[in-house]
Design an enzyme around this catalytic site. Structure first.
Site, mmCIF file in Angstrom:
data_model
loop_
_atom_site.group_PDB
_atom_site.id
_atom_site.type_symbol
_atom_site.label_atom_id
_atom_site.label_comp_id
_atom_site.label_asym_id
_atom_site.label_seq_id
_atom_site.Cartn_x
_atom_site.Cartn_y
_atom_site.Cartn_z
ATOM 1 N NE ARG A 123 4.302 4.398 -3.675
ATOM 2 C CZ ARG A 123 3.912 3.325 -5.487
ATOM 3 N NH1 ARG A 123 5.231 3.652 -5.841
ATOM 4 N NH2 ARG A 123 2.820 3.210 -5.423
ATOM 5 N N GLY A 134 0.759 7.054 -19.355
ATOM 6 C CA GLY A 134 -0.254 6.069 -20.078
ATOM 7 C C GLY A 134 -0.646 5.624 -20.402
ATOM 8 C CD GLU A 142 -0.522 -4.865 -6.393
ATOM 9 O OE1 GLU A 142 -0.822 -4.010 -7.491
ATOM 10 O OE2 GLU A 142 -0.095 -4.929 -5.711
ATOM 11 N NE ARG A 165 -4.211 1.884 0.492
ATOM 12 C CZ ARG A 165 -4.098 2.906 -0.706
ATOM 13 N NH1 ARG A 165 -4.373 3.172 -1.627
ATOM 14 N NH2 ARG A 165 -5.313 3.973 -0.138
ATOM 15 N N GLY A 166 0.597 1.865 -0.760
ATOM 16 C CA GLY A 166 1.686 2.805 -1.332
ATOM 17 C C GLY A 166 2.234 4.266 -0.105
ATOM 18 N N PRO A 167 0.747 4.928 0.321
ATOM 19 C CG PRO A 167 -1.036 5.585 0.331
ATOM 20 C CD PRO A 167 -0.679 4.617 -0.329
ATOM 21 C CG ASP A 168 -0.730 1.627 4.803
ATOM 22 O OD1 ASP A 168 -1.150 2.809 5.129
ATOM 23 O OD2 ASP A 168 -0.422 0.782 5.202
#
Length: 177
Positions: free
Chosen positions: A30, A58, A92, A25-28
């Protein structure tokens, strides 16, 4: 796909384009743990898929993520406080569980190596409110038609969490730094 330079070829000895797929989870995590882990793996020559480096602007995210999972040998889900609030992370994880199960049938072993980052395996196994409430929030969004996933998806995600939560992994709070 973009290419992280690791000193290994796409056709590495593990038999896939990537040796490791990181799910987080990116915000947690990254800019902290995941970034450190990613660089440590790359520094020793391991070909790692990480979404911010491997997805070009893109491109369709879902197809490329699923292909990266298919073409990876090892999966490292980094379970954090908000991991289960992301339907992307859960999708995922479900794909990793499916691929791992199928790989055993066709003799191409893949493995899931979970990391529990400020959560416990019981949280992931839905035995505590943390991930159970996240799943309930996703169910509510589905019922309100805010998200395009089904109750079947949610059931699949729950089963994947329970299964992987039962794997031996690393509980980072047991390793004070």
């Amino acid at each position: 796909m973009a290419n992280s330079e690791t000193g290994t070829s796409p056709n590495n000895v593990l038999g896939g384009e990537y040796q490791v797929f990181l799910s987080f989870r990116g915000p947690d995590t990254r800019r902290s743990f995941t970034d450190i882990l990613h660089h440590a793996l790359v520094d020793v020559g391991i070909r790692v898929f990480i979404d911010n480096e491997e997805l070009r602007k893109g491109e369709r995210i879902s197809g490329n993520l699923l292909r990266a999972i298919d073409h990876s040998k090892l999966y490292i889900p980094i379970f954090s406080k908000n991991y289960a609030s992301s339907y992307w992370c859960l999708s995922e994880l479900a794909k990793m569980v499916k691929n791992t199960s199928q790989s055993k049938e066709n003799g191409k072993d893949k493995a899931i190596l979970p990391i529990f980052y400020n959560v416990k395996p019981d949280d992931v196994k839905l035995k505590t409110p943390l991930y159970r409430e996240a799943i309930l929030n996703l169910k509510q969004k589905m019922e309100n038609h805010e998200k395009k996933f089904s109750s079947k998806d949610i059931n699949t995600w729950q089963q994947a969490l329970i299964e992987v939560g039962g794997f031996t992994g690393w509980e980072l709070e047991k390793y004070p730094g």
